[in-house]
Design an enzyme around this catalytic site. Structure first.
Site, PDB file in Angstrom:
ATOM      1  N   GLN A 106      -4.562  -1.680   9.697  1.00  0.00           N
ATOM      2  CA  GLN A 106      -4.433  -2.972   9.025  1.00  0.00           C
ATOM      3  C   GLN A 106      -5.027  -4.068   9.908  1.00  0.00           C
ATOM      4  O   GLN A 106      -4.793  -4.108  11.116  1.00  0.00           O
ATOM      5  CB  GLN A 106      -2.943  -3.239   8.725  1.00  0.00           C
ATOM      6  CG  GLN A 106      -2.675  -4.477   7.892  1.00  0.00           C
ATOM      7  CD  GLN A 106      -3.280  -4.401   6.483  1.00  0.00           C
ATOM      8  OE1 GLN A 106      -3.430  -3.329   5.906  1.00  0.00           O
ATOM      9  NE2 GLN A 106      -3.645  -5.546   5.949  1.00  0.00           N
TER      10      GLN A 106
ATOM     11  N   ASP B 276     -10.792   2.563   4.072  1.00  0.00           N
ATOM     12  CA  ASP B 276     -11.200   1.155   3.978  1.00  0.00           C
ATOM     13  C   ASP B 276     -12.701   1.033   3.708  1.00  0.00           C
ATOM     14  O   ASP B 276     -13.175  -0.036   3.316  1.00  0.00           O
ATOM     15  CB  ASP B 276     -10.914   0.436   5.297  1.00  0.00           C
ATOM     16  CG  ASP B 276      -9.637  -0.398   5.264  1.00  0.00           C
ATOM     17  OD1 ASP B 276      -9.239  -0.825   4.172  1.00  0.00           O
ATOM     18  OD2 ASP B 276      -9.062  -0.621   6.353  1.00  0.00           O
TER      19      ASP B 276
ATOM     20  N   LYS C 103       0.846  -1.205   0.000  1.00  0.00           N
ATOM     21  CA  LYS C 103       0.000   0.000   0.000  1.00  0.00           C
ATOM     22  C   LYS C 103       0.879   1.252   0.000  1.00  0.00           C
ATOM     23  O   LYS C 103       0.628   2.195  -0.762  1.00  0.00           O
ATOM     24  CB  LYS C 103      -0.932  -0.008   1.230  1.00  0.00           C
ATOM     25  CG  LYS C 103      -2.003  -1.091   1.149  1.00  0.00           C
ATOM     26  CD  LYS C 103      -2.787  -1.282   2.441  1.00  0.00           C
ATOM     27  CE  LYS C 103      -3.752  -2.455   2.297  1.00  0.00           C
ATOM     28  NZ  LYS C 103      -4.546  -2.740   3.494  1.00  0.00           N
TER      29      LYS C 103
HETATM   30  N1  GUN Z   1      -6.543  -7.071   5.899  1.00  0.00           N
HETATM   31  C1  GUN Z   1      -6.867  -7.774   4.785  1.00  0.00           C
HETATM   32  N2  GUN Z   1      -7.540  -6.996   3.913  1.00  0.00           N
HETATM   33  C2  GUN Z   1      -7.632  -5.784   4.482  1.00  0.00           C
HETATM   34  C3  GUN Z   1      -8.230  -4.549   4.050  1.00  0.00           C
HETATM   35  O1  GUN Z   1      -8.815  -4.416   2.966  1.00  0.00           O
HETATM   36  N3  GUN Z   1      -8.123  -3.517   4.935  1.00  0.00           N
HETATM   37  C4  GUN Z   1      -7.504  -3.638   6.135  1.00  0.00           C
HETATM   38  N4  GUN Z   1      -7.461  -2.568   6.926  1.00  0.00           N
HETATM   39  N5  GUN Z   1      -6.948  -4.764   6.556  1.00  0.00           N
HETATM   40  C5  GUN Z   1      -7.012  -5.830   5.724  1.00  0.00           C
END
Ligand code: GUN
Length: 296
Positions: A93, A116, A49
């Site tokens: 996350q 998100d 990311k």
């Molecule tokens: N862990 C796995 N996929 C995601 C996501 O799309 N967002 C977040 N914050 N954590 C994740």
């Protein structure tokens, strides 16, 4: 052999579009990610990311917190990011360590910084098809975009209108919001999960299977045959590690049996990150009162 839906290429196109919009608007969005603990898969996702942000000229901040961080300390750090006017997008996350309760964490993030799209206000606006700009969850948004490449729009109508779509997996990150987005596009959605007794009966006649369970091989030859069509589309949003290798929910044997499929790796994953970039730009525009490019 199935058409392979190339997530890497689609993601590169979205990132280029976002980079172009950032250049045209002359803005410098800023994004922060919070990771609690050092789960190896999460560390890789966070790195991906941040790398995408750097490629697009999005500034970043990172809080890498110890796995023993308390709920109160985490909420305080979220509050600090919420109050920082130079920061437009924020995510925590997942998964979080077991001593931290997820719900207060998600609700603590300012909805207009919630890139998100997990905050109940954003989920609610999605569900009621609000006309107020809000933030969509990235993985479902990316999946709908990928499906649009297989089932193009007819005039103003989504190509998914009237399609039968079976979603396997009822998570808050993928399955549930995806079902809402597909219904918003007029699809007929069947929800299942790994515990559904007779999955074969549920998929009979379906146009599309989206699987997001993390159970390798769940979508196998038997399930594809139960769907009973050669033009079946499979979106593989599962991820697991088997003998050190990243695999999805689809058994490789089905690649010869379906019409189109997203690979793992190189399918839903990179498109999710690209849509996160789009959400960061969108959050920045919403906060600055600018028109949102490509507003959906
Ligand atoms: N862990 C796995 N996929 C995601 C996501 O799309 N967002 C977040 N914050 N954590 C994740």
């Amino acid at each position: 052999m199935a058409r392979i839906i190339d997530g890497k290429a689609i993601a590169a196109g979205i990132r280029a579009q976002v980079a172009g919009w950032i250049g045209e608007l002359g803005i410098r969005p800023r994004f922060a990610v919070i990771q609690v603990g050092d789960e190896p898969a999460s560390t890789v996702y966070v790195r991906n990311k941040l790398a995408a942000c750097h490629e697009l000229g999005i500034e970043t901040a990172e809080a890498a917190l110890a796995g023993t961080t308390s709920q109160e300390d985490l909420l305080r750090i979220i509050g600090d990011f919420n109050d920082d006017p130079s920061l437009h997008g924020l995510l925590v996350q997942l998964p979080l360590p077991p001593h931290i309760r997820l719900e207060p964490v998600i609700e603590a993030i300012r909805p207009d910084k919630d890139v998100d799209g997990f905050h109940p206000l954003n989920v609610g606006r999605l569900t009621v098809r609000s006309r107020t700009p809000y933030l969509h969850p990235c993985t479902p948004w990316g999946i709908v975009y990928m499906l649009d490449t297989v089932y193009p729009k007819a005039g103003d109508a989504s190509g998914l209108r009237g399609r039968r779509i079976t979603v396997i997996g009822q998570s808050l990150i993928v399955g549930r919001p995806l079902a809402v987005m597909l219904q918003n596009d007029g699809a007929t959605v069947t929800m299942c999960d790994r515990f559904t007794g007779d999955l074969g009966a549920s998929v009979r006649g379906t146009d599309i299977i989206v699987s997001a369970t993390g159970v390798p091989g769940l979508v196998d030859r038997g399930l594809v045959e139960a769907a009973g069509r050669s033009d079946l589309t499979v979106i593989d949003a599962g991820i697991a590690r088997v003998n050190g290798k990243i695999v999805g929910d689809a058994d490789p044997a089905i690649y010869d049996l379906v019409g189109a499929i997203t690979p793992v790796p190189g399918g839903v994953g990179p498109v999710t990150v690209a849509f996160l970039m789009r959400n960061i730009l969108k959050a920045c525009c919403i906060q600055r009162g600018l028109p949102v490019p490509g507003f959906k």
